[in-house]
Design an enzyme around this catalytic site. Structure first.
Site, PDB file in Angstrom:
ATOM      1  CG  LEU A 183      -6.256  -1.434 -28.317  1.00  9.10           C
ATOM      2  CD1 LEU A 183      -6.161  -2.067 -26.937  1.00  9.10           C
ATOM      3  CD2 LEU A 183      -7.396  -2.091 -29.109  1.00  9.10           C
ATOM      4  CB  SER A 242     -14.898   4.714 -44.879  1.00 11.19           C
ATOM      5  OG  SER A 242     -15.584   5.953 -44.747  1.00 11.19           O
ATOM      6  N   GLY A 243     -15.872   5.420 -41.967  1.00  9.71           N
ATOM      7  CA  GLY A 243     -17.049   5.592 -41.120  1.00  9.71           C
ATOM      8  C   GLY A 243     -16.715   6.271 -39.814  1.00  9.71           C
ATOM      9  CB  ALA A 255      -1.132   6.193 -42.122  1.00 13.23           C
ATOM     10  CD  GLU A 274     -14.324  11.854 -45.897  1.00 17.02           C
ATOM     11  OE1 GLU A 274     -14.412  10.615 -45.949  1.00 17.02           O
ATOM     12  OE2 GLU A 274     -13.641  12.448 -45.050  1.00 17.02           O
ATOM     13  CG  HIS A 308     -14.417   6.710 -49.083  1.00 17.86           C
ATOM     14  ND1 HIS A 308     -14.022   7.519 -48.037  1.00 17.86           N
ATOM     15  CD2 HIS A 308     -15.702   6.369 -48.815  1.00 17.86           C
ATOM     16  CE1 HIS A 308     -15.013   7.662 -47.188  1.00 17.86           C
ATOM     17  NE2 HIS A 308     -16.047   6.965 -47.627  1.00 17.86           N
ATOM     18  CG  ASN A 309     -10.519   9.158 -47.174  1.00 13.31           C
ATOM     19  OD1 ASN A 309     -11.445   8.349 -47.137  1.00 13.31           O
ATOM     20  ND2 ASN A 309      -9.685   9.303 -46.166  1.00 13.31           N
ATOM     21  CE  LYS A 362     -11.348   5.688 -45.782  1.00 15.52           C
ATOM     22  NZ  LYS A 362     -10.613   5.913 -44.601  1.00 15.52           N
ATOM     23  N   GLY A 406      -9.175   1.692 -33.599  1.00 19.95           N
ATOM     24  CA  GLY A 406      -8.838   0.334 -33.194  1.00 19.95           C
ATOM     25  C   GLY A 406      -9.714  -0.191 -32.071  1.00 19.95           C
TER      26      GLY A 406
END
Ligand code: NDP
Length: 474
Positions: A11, A130-131, A78, A191, A187-188, A184, A15
């Site tokens: 969390l 992502s976001g 990760a 980015e 994507h990064n 992903k 999370g």
């Protein structure tokens, strides 16, 4: 309780916001965090629907709280923590359960974990999200990989919490095992490249044209109304408009110029090299961050080269602003061409059959690289799914023909003034390399044969040949 729709472990920033997002959409989420007080805080602070969040003190309690087959999202740091968590959770799981790694895993790890868990009867999903914090809370872009049937179990939840573009959820199943985490990662990488392109254009305006940050912010704000519209251009405008209360000046001027990185851009660059696929603007962006981190070296070197001319800081005019806008657009197309080329190549190697048009579509909202440009990209791959490269798509070719001169002038200006612009220059070199029917590689082949007898192909005959370097034509 044993009827939760989904479990979520970890969390932290991402999370907790994903859990709240799921609960907001009417799902019952069992949550657990390694540090119990965090679970208590998140559940205690929750004011949504009854039963939306159930705090669990242990993994056993969490598993027992979920309706089988159990989707359990891991949103933890990760790397090793994911392996440790899987090992700790495994004794409590039943065949058919669905552990989901929603962190930024290296896709090679996802492939490895997928295989091990499949053998044990579990369906493992590797899901890129992502976001950032806001995306997790209000609607991220979600890139899923793993067994399709397992994805279907969570699809309604993921669709509900994802961002929407034109009524379409920005969530999709993209392929087996590591497909979601690979996408992903790309994507990064994109980015990183876009951030670097923007930083270079900012730097040119700042040092070659002595513009004030707020004025540069206005330019980015105007660009965000046109073809360059994107989240990163939008936040650049906002950053440059921000004053620092302590110094009374622009906040950008008190931020230490050393860029951080967590590894996803680097993984993308390494993977591209491993696969023999070109991603020079992503490489350039990663390297630029690495150079930026060497602040002490930079200062010492700067002191030695004071005699080299510095940018003159002349006034900017509309023509230069239009040139920089064109350079950013062309650079961005080249960067997307690299990213999509990389995905197409990796898709073949790993047998994923990545749906490139869908990927462009789910990147149009919720994620950090969302931009107007993804519309023609999505359309191009919808029309020709195996498009050889983005430069050959009609709409994008039109934009490149319009922008390449601006890229050249911008690169020339940066080079002449000693302003590092590696992303811009590599984007241009990539474009020029890709549009060159006959390249300088004939010379490379001749050299390889000369010193190493590696042989070469001839344009006019089949077979492998050697040059007459030693006096004979073998
Ligand atoms: P945070 O640092 O905010 O939270 C990390 C979470 O991981 C905490 O709940 C922590 O628990 C838990 N954790 C760490 N190690 C372990 C372990 N060994 N066993 C169990 N739990 C552990 O991270 P974020 O929420 O930012 O990131 C989570 C994942 O999402 C990462 O993979 C990240 O790369 C990815 N991500 C992050 C984004 C962002 O913008 N922040 C965007 C997209 C993806 P504890 O409270 O006990 O320390």
């Amino acid at each position: 309780m044993s009827g939760a729709d989904i479990g979520l472990i970890g969390l932290g920033v991402m999370g907790r916001n994903l859990a709240l997002n799921m609960a907001d959409h009417g799902y019952r989420v069992a949550v657990h965090n390694r540090t119990q007080s965090v679970t208590d805080d998140v559940v205690g602070g929750f004011s949504g629907n009854d039963g939306g969040l159930t705090g669990c003190r242990s993994l056993a309690e969490l598993v027992a709280a979920i309706r089988p087959p159990r989707p359990i999202v891991m949103m933890v740091k990760a790397g090793d923590p994911v392996d440790e968590l899987i090992a700790a959770m495994r004794p409590h799981l039943e065949p058919g359960d669905i552990p989901i790694d929603a962190g930024n895993a290296n896709f090679h790890n996802t492939i490895r974990r997928s295989a091990a868990l499949k053998e044990a009867g579990f369906a493992y999903l590797g899901v890129g999200v992502s976001g950032g914090e806001e995306g997790a809370r209000r609607g991220p872009s979600i890139m899923a990989g793993g067994p399709r049937e397992a994805f279907q179990r969570v699809e309604p939840i993921l669709n509900a919490i994802a961002a929407e573009y034109d009524g379409e959820p920005c969530a999709a199943w993209l392929g087996a095992d590591g497909a979601g985490h690979f996408v992903k990662s790309v994507h990064n990488g994109i980015e990183y490249a876009e951030m670097q392109l923007i930083a270079e254009i900012y730097e040119i305006m700042r040092t070659a044209f002595a513009m004030r940050p707020a004025d540069i912010g206005d330019v980015f704000g105007q660009w965000n109304q046109g073809p360059l519209e994107s989240y990163l251009v939008e936040i650049t405008a906002a950053i440059l408009a921000t004053e620092d209360a302590a110094s009374g000046g622009p906040i950008i001027d008190v931020i230490v110029d050393k860029a951080g990185q967590k590894g996803t851009g680097r993984w993308t660059a390494i993977e591209a090299l491993q696969l023999g696929l070109p991603a020079p603007s992503i490489d350039a962006a990663v390297v630029a961050r690495v150079i930026s981190a060497r602040k002490a070296d930079r200062l010492a070197t700067e002191a030695l080269y004071q005699t080299i001319d510095r940018p003159s800081g002349k006034p900017i005019d509309d023509a230069v602003i239009a040139m920089l806008e064109g350079a950013l657009l062309g650079g961005r197309i080249a960067m997307y061409a690299q990213g999509f080329g990389l995905m197409a190549g990796a898709s073949q190697t790993y047998g994923w059959d990545l749906p490139l048009s869908t990927i462009a579509r789910i990147w149009r909202a919720g994620c950090i690289i969302r931009s107007r440009l993804l519309n023609p990209i999505a359309a191009a791959f919808a029309e020709t799914p195996n498009l050889p490269n983005l430069f050959t798509a009609t709409d994008l070719a039109g934009m490149m023909i319009h922008s390449h001169e601006a890229m050249r002038k911008t690169a020339a200006l940066a080079l002449a003034q000693g302003i590092p612009a590696p992303a811009q220059c590599s984007a241009l070199a990539y474009f020029d390399g890709m549009r060159q029917g006959r390249s300088s590689a004939a010379m490379i082949q001749a050299q390889r044969d000369f010193f190493g007898a590696h042989s070469f192909k001839r344009t006019d005959r089949d077979g492998d040949h050697h040059g007459p370097w030693g006096g004979t034509d073998a």
